[in-house]
Design an enzyme around this catalytic site. Structure first.
Site, PDB file in Angstrom:
ATOM      1  N   HIS A  56       0.824  -1.207   0.000  1.00 35.96           N
ATOM      2  CA  HIS A  56       0.000   0.000   0.000  1.00 35.96           C
ATOM      3  C   HIS A  56       0.856   1.255   0.000  1.00 35.96           C
ATOM      4  CE1 HIS A  56      -3.156  -2.918   1.293  1.00 35.96           C
ATOM      5  NE2 HIS A  56      -3.860  -2.186   0.449  1.00 35.96           N
TER       6      HIS A  56
ATOM      7  N   THR B  44       2.547   3.500  -5.430  1.00 42.77           N
ATOM      8  CA  THR B  44       2.487   2.763  -6.695  1.00 42.77           C
ATOM      9  C   THR B  44       1.148   2.034  -6.816  1.00 42.77           C
ATOM     10  OG1 THR B  44       4.877   2.480  -6.536  1.00 42.77           O
ATOM     11  CG2 THR B  44       3.719   1.135  -8.156  1.00 42.77           C
TER      12      THR B  44
ATOM     13  N   ASP C 212      -6.285   5.083  -0.720  1.00 40.82           N
ATOM     14  CA  ASP C 212      -5.539   4.401   0.352  1.00 40.82           C
ATOM     15  C   ASP C 212      -4.560   5.345   1.044  1.00 40.82           C
ATOM     16  OD1 ASP C 212      -6.500   1.825   0.692  1.00 40.82           O
ATOM     17  OD2 ASP C 212      -5.304   0.990  -0.964  1.00 40.82           O
TER      18      ASP C 212
ATOM     19  N   ASP D  66      -9.374  -1.528  -7.714  1.00 38.62           N
ATOM     20  CA  ASP D  66      -8.586  -1.713  -6.493  1.00 38.62           C
ATOM     21  C   ASP D  66      -7.982  -3.116  -6.397  1.00 38.62           C
ATOM     22  OD1 ASP D  66      -7.501  -1.108  -4.010  1.00 38.62           O
ATOM     23  OD2 ASP D  66      -9.317  -1.612  -2.908  1.00 38.62           O
TER      24      ASP D  66
END
Ligand code: NAG
Ligand code: NAG
Ligand code: NAG
Length: 696
Positions: free
Chosen positions: A440, A443, A481, A593
């Site tokens: 996470h 990138t 995120d 995602d």
């Protein structure tokens, strides 16, 4: 089922009347007798006493198994409620067995009050809840369900006894005219033995010259309409003699009762405020009243399911399930269910990064170094290599890819914001991703942004969404995120982290990503990409972004996927509605995602390595800190990465991408998914645990 009585003498009508009478009597007349067995008076026993009074049931109370049995022998209660919460008072199971040993107890319903749902000896359990209305509702449910069913059984036995004794010949057949029962009087009048008739077709009404020619048709059409037929015809006995009969044929639709048990449910439901689901349940209840039994029973099942809270989560059995699936489900789909094991551990959240002033950034898109621009040339292709960009940008892929994609979609024009603001915004957002996370980090955000942009260009997606939806989706993907700590929600809850406390253990990370994104964006005009749009537009945009970021939370995975599937199964016209746009956007960001398994194989393998490493690090920390290990299969010493990928694909990916492909048409993704699945299967068949086969 439709069966009908053929009664051979007019008199037999009386039996049918008696049947009804008896039936009604036994349901209406007898007050329900309830026996409560509680060693001590407490709020739970009081709850049931009060509930009995309110329901107008007769209630006896016993404190010991001995007195309970004595009381039961005297009154033969319909319902016995036994306290099974504390084994120290008496043995509830032994008491249940002694009651069952009494002959007349076969129609008695026995319920155990338990502390929580457990597999137990008792068929019927009531989980401790002293609330009086809960007790009352339970009694009503039992009365209208199991107790009534037992009444019917008892009534049925009595009726068959009566039929056996009757002087009148009685025959019961099924809808297709197969004989199910004849009574002794029938046997003696017609000269057949039961065994010769049961299971056979009904004896034909003979086409004797004495019967009217259209007799059979008249009878049949009458029965088909659900009406009684009554008249005279000549039948043949076994010995060939013809016999004149007064006949009454009565179709019996359903199972003989006109009242069903749903009235009580309607009553219970009318007490609650009408949420949409309550309306649905009430509509179904009402429909049940007038449906034939099989439909009503099917609707019962439907209602049972609708009343659960986890409408969209498949029920995972605890045994026999693959441990990888279990751990993924446990680790990704639960929040605070696994509690602290002992030592409190406060997760330390870093202060969010402010816009780093020293960063050297390109002044505009034209200033992007050619080497970087080149790696982004094919960013509109699904097979685009994000890791090249990560390397070329020295770990700032989000800023560069963001600039290119946002410009391709005209986001600055839409927001009426200078490109410099967008650039600052992208930088500060990227700076708030943790470069130390192996998965996470920014990138992953850039990768999700890439997939989102790709999906937005699909014809059917474009048709379903407005420009504001596209902008919202691109922004949501970028921030979805932000400030991810590299740990799952379950970990944060178990660790009692500040974030988990702030968000009540519910969608902790996703709430944080959404909230922080708006904080960083709006606290500094330099990076506030929303500062030039109208208040109403801002509100719409903000709502859409928050909704999409929250949709990435995995506890709701099946809810989002199922709602999407249900909505695309409806006619296309319905898709224009706002509700469906929301579902499309949620599905879009969810698929973006977790699209790693649909990427070209090399990329897919790299992602699998990164996510596994992040989970391993979590397990390491859990062990170090003495926290519960949320996903035990993700232990770096034992984990099979191929197996974990196979489970992830089986459980979360396949159905979702099948649906998304059916909607957006993504054959290339499905091909990659297929290849990657086979790749992991291949490694697993060779019993390899690693990302790649060892070099030859
Ligand atoms: C219970 O029923 C059986 C037969 O059904 C009978 O033999 C027995 O005596 C009965 N026992 C009691 C206690 O009534
Ligand atoms: C993300 O993590 C990986 C390690 O898995 C690392 O190689 C990469 O540089 C990180 N990327 C960023 C942008 O921090
Ligand atoms: C957490 O729960 C408390 C108490 O129910 C409530 O006041 C608060 O608003 C909740 N916070 C969030 C973020 O849901």
């Amino acid at each position: 089922m439709c069966s009908f009585f053929t009664t051979l003498h007019l008199l037999t009508v009386v039996i049918i009347d008696v049947f009804c009478l008896y039936y009604d009597m036994c349901l209406a007349m007898s007050l329900l007798q309830v026996l409560l067995v509680f060693a001590k008076e407490d709020s739970q026993s009081n709850g049931f006493c009060w509930a009995c009074e309110k329901a107008n049931f007769r209630c006896s109370m016993a404190r010991t198994p001995e007195s309970a049995l004595e009381c039961f022998l005297e009154k033969h209660h319909d319902l016995v409620i036994i306290d099974h919460r504390h084994s120290r008072h008496f043995d509830a199971e032994a008491l249940c067995r002694s009651i069952r040993a009494v002959n007349s107890s076969e129609n008695t319903v026995i319920v155990a009050v338990v502390k929580r749902y457990v597999i137990s000896f008792f068929l019927f359990r009531y989980v401790e809840n002293a609330n009086m209305m809960a007790c009352y509702n339970e009694l009503l449910q039992l009365e209208h369900g199991e107790v009534r069913a037992q009444f019917k059984l008892r009534a049925g036995n009595a009726i068959f006894t009566a039929l056996e004794q009757s002087q009148e010949a009685i025959e019961i057949t099924s809808e297709d005219q197969v004989i199910q029962y004849v009574n002794p009087a029938y046997e003696s009048i017609m000269g057949y033995q039961q065994g010769e008739l049961i299971g056979k077709e009904i004896i034909e009404v003979p086409k004797s010259e004495k019967n009217k020619p259209d007799l059979l048709e008249t009878i049949n059409s009458c029965i088909r309409k659900g009406k009684e037929w009554q008249g005279i015809y000549y039948a043949k006995k076994k010995n060939g003699d013809s016999i004149q009969q007064n006949v009454k044929i009565t179709p019996v639709i359903g199972q003989g009762g006109s009242q069903r048990r749903h009235s009580s449910m309607a009553r219970i439901h009318s007490m609650t405020i009408e949420a949409p689901i309550t309306k649905v349940i009430n509509i179904i209840n009402a429909a049940q009243e007038s449906s034939p039994m099989p439909v009503a029973e099917a609707l019962d099942r439907v209602l049972e399911i609708l009343r659960t809270t986890e409408l969209y989560s498949p029920q995972l059995g605890t045994k026999d399930e693959d441990p990888h699936t279990n751990d993924l489900v446990g680790g990704l789909m639960t929040d605070g269910l696994r509690r602290l094991s002992g030592n409190e551990y406060i997760f330390s959240t870093k202060q969010p990064h402010h816009l780093p002033s020293h960063l050297t950034t390109p002044l505009s898109l034209n200033d992007i170094p050619p080497r970087i621009a080149q790696t982004m040339e094919n960013e509109d292709s699904w097979d685009f290599d994000i890791f090249n960009l990560e390397a070329a940008t020295l770990k700032r892929p989000l800023t560069y890819l963001g600039l290119k994609i946002f410009s391709r979609f005209g986001v600055c024009e839409f927001l009426n914001c200078p490109e410099a603001t967008l650039r600052s915004w992208l930088q500060v957002i990227e700076a708030n991703y943790h470069s130390s996370n192996s998965y996470h980090n920014s990138t992953h955000a850039a990768d999700v942004l890439h997939a989102t942009a790709y999906f937005l260009c699909k014809e059917r997606v474009k048709q379903s969404l407005d420009p504001i939806d596209e902008v919202a989706a691109l922004i949501a993907a970028t921030v979805h995120d932000v400030d991810h700590p590299g740990r799952t929600n379950s970990f944060l809850c178990n660790a009692g982290s500040e974030l988990a406390i702030l968000y009540n253990d519910t969608a902790v990370l996703e709430s944080h990503h959404a909230a922080l994104a708006f904080q960083i964006t709006t606290r500094d005009d330099k990076c506030n990409i929303f500062k030039n749009i109208e208040r109403n537009e801002y509100r719409t945009l903000r709502q859409a972004i928050i909704d999409m970021v929250l949709a990435t939370e995995m506890t709701k995975h099946f809810e989002h996927v199922n709602k999407f599937v249900n909505s695309i199964n409806k006619p296309l016209a319905a898709l224009e509605e706002n509700g469906n746009r929301i579902l499309v956007k949620r599905m879009l960001i969810k698929c973006a995602d977790i699209s790693n398994p649909c990427r070209p194989q090399e990329l897919c393998i790299e992602w699998a390595g990164r996510i596994s490493e992040e989970y391993f690090a979590q397990t390491d920390e859990e062990k170090r800190q003495g926290l519960p290990v949320v996903m035990p299969v993700f232990d770096r010493n034992t984990c099979s990465i191929p197996k974990s990928q196979i489970s992830f694909i089986d459980y979360f990916i396949t159905d979702m991408f099948d649906a998304w492909d059916a909607f957006a048409d993504l054959p290339n993704l499905m091909q990659h998914l297929d290849n990657n699945f086979k790749y992991w299967k291949g490694l697993d068949e060779r019993k390899l645990h690693s990302l790649r086969p060892p070099p030859e």
